[in-house]
Enzyme design. Structure first.
Site, PDB file in Angstrom:
ATOM      1  N   ASP A   9       0.826  -1.110   0.200  1.00 10.55           N
ATOM      2  CA  ASP A   9       0.053  -0.032  -0.095  1.00 10.55           C
ATOM      3  C   ASP A   9       0.856   1.422   0.092  1.00 10.55           C
ATOM      4  O   ASP A   9       1.382   1.599   1.014  1.00 10.55           O
ATOM      5  CB  ASP A   9      -0.954   0.031   1.247  1.00 10.55           C
ATOM      6  CG  ASP A   9      -1.843   1.163   1.267  1.00 10.55           C
ATOM      7  OD1 ASP A   9      -2.356   1.636   0.271  1.00 10.55           O
ATOM      8  OD2 ASP A   9      -2.151   1.645   2.406  1.00 10.55           O
ATOM      9  N   GLU A  65      -1.491  -1.493  -4.726  1.00 11.09           N
ATOM     10  CA  GLU A  65      -2.624  -0.729  -4.867  1.00 11.09           C
ATOM     11  C   GLU A  65      -2.541   0.574  -5.812  1.00 11.09           C
ATOM     12  O   GLU A  65      -1.404   1.281  -5.645  1.00 11.09           O
ATOM     13  CB  GLU A  65      -3.239  -0.077  -3.604  1.00 11.09           C
ATOM     14  CG  GLU A  65      -4.417   0.342  -3.665  1.00 11.09           C
ATOM     15  CD  GLU A  65      -5.003   0.938  -2.639  1.00 11.09           C
ATOM     16  OE1 GLU A  65      -6.195   0.126  -1.963  1.00 11.09           O
ATOM     17  OE2 GLU A  65      -4.636   1.512  -1.774  1.00 11.09           O
ATOM     18  N   ASP A  90      -2.149   1.228   7.114  1.00 13.39           N
ATOM     19  CA  ASP A  90      -1.386   0.801   6.107  1.00 13.39           C
ATOM     20  C   ASP A  90      -1.114  -0.459   5.780  1.00 13.39           C
ATOM     21  O   ASP A  90      -1.138  -1.238   4.931  1.00 13.39           O
ATOM     22  CB  ASP A  90      -0.052   1.810   6.127  1.00 13.39           C
ATOM     23  CG  ASP A  90      -0.439   3.193   6.248  1.00 13.39           C
ATOM     24  OD1 ASP A  90      -1.152   3.503   5.215  1.00 13.39           O
ATOM     25  OD2 ASP A  90       0.013   3.855   7.338  1.00 13.39           O
TER      26      ASP A  90
END
Length: 170
Positions: free
Chosen positions: A11, A71, A143
């Protein structure tokens, strides 16, 4: 006989880049590790990107994943922040690619849909589903949780992604 596949989910973020490592065998998921790589906000941008690079490289080296999932970023109203996030995302894609891993990308809505069943949801729903899907999962902060969700999304989608890549390669 199926082989266990180790997946790292990433992420990306300039301040904190979350990472999560899972093992998947067939439909089963097993938590391996998760955490965050941080950069020092008092440093210049290039130095911060180096910190992210070095931290992610160490994680990839120590956990030896087979595949990576990152992502995709979204564009917000602050163009400067979006550009910085894009640079952090570049590092998040570069590190596993340089280690020889195939790197897959997923939209935030696809990640949420894979984990909680709908494309729009709250962080708490993701945390709850992570604990249901992998009861031994440990994550500190959003996160790391998001990174585990990205890895799970890839585990659910990897067969279709691999077939699309083979067909595209021709």
């Amino acid at each position: 006989m199926q082989k266990t596949i180790r997946i790292i989910g990433i992420d990306p973020g300039l301040r904190r880049t979350g990472w999560g490592v899972i093992d998947t065998l067939g439909n089963s998921l097993r938590f391996v590790a998760s955490g965050t790589v941080t950069s020092d906000g008092d440093m210049d941008l290039a130095s911060r990107l180096c910190q992210l690079h070095d931290g992610l490289a160490e994680i990839v080296h120590s956990h030896q994943p087979d595949e990576a999932a990152v992502e995709q970023t979204f564009v917000n109203k602050d163009a400067v922040a979006t550009l910085k996030l894009g640079q952090a995302r570049g590092i998040a894609m570069l590190v596993p690619a340089r280690a020889g891993l195939p790197v897959f990308e997923y939209a935030p809505n696809a990640v949420k849909k894979a984990v909680i069943g709908v494309g729009h949801g709250e962080k708490q729903q993701i945390h709850m589903m992570l604990k249901i899907l992998m009861p031994k999962a440990e994550f500190k902060g959003n996160d790391a949780a998001d990174a585990l969700a990205i890895a799970i999304c890839h585990a659910h989608n990897r067969g279709g992604d691999r077939m699309r890549r083979l067909l595209a390669a021709g």
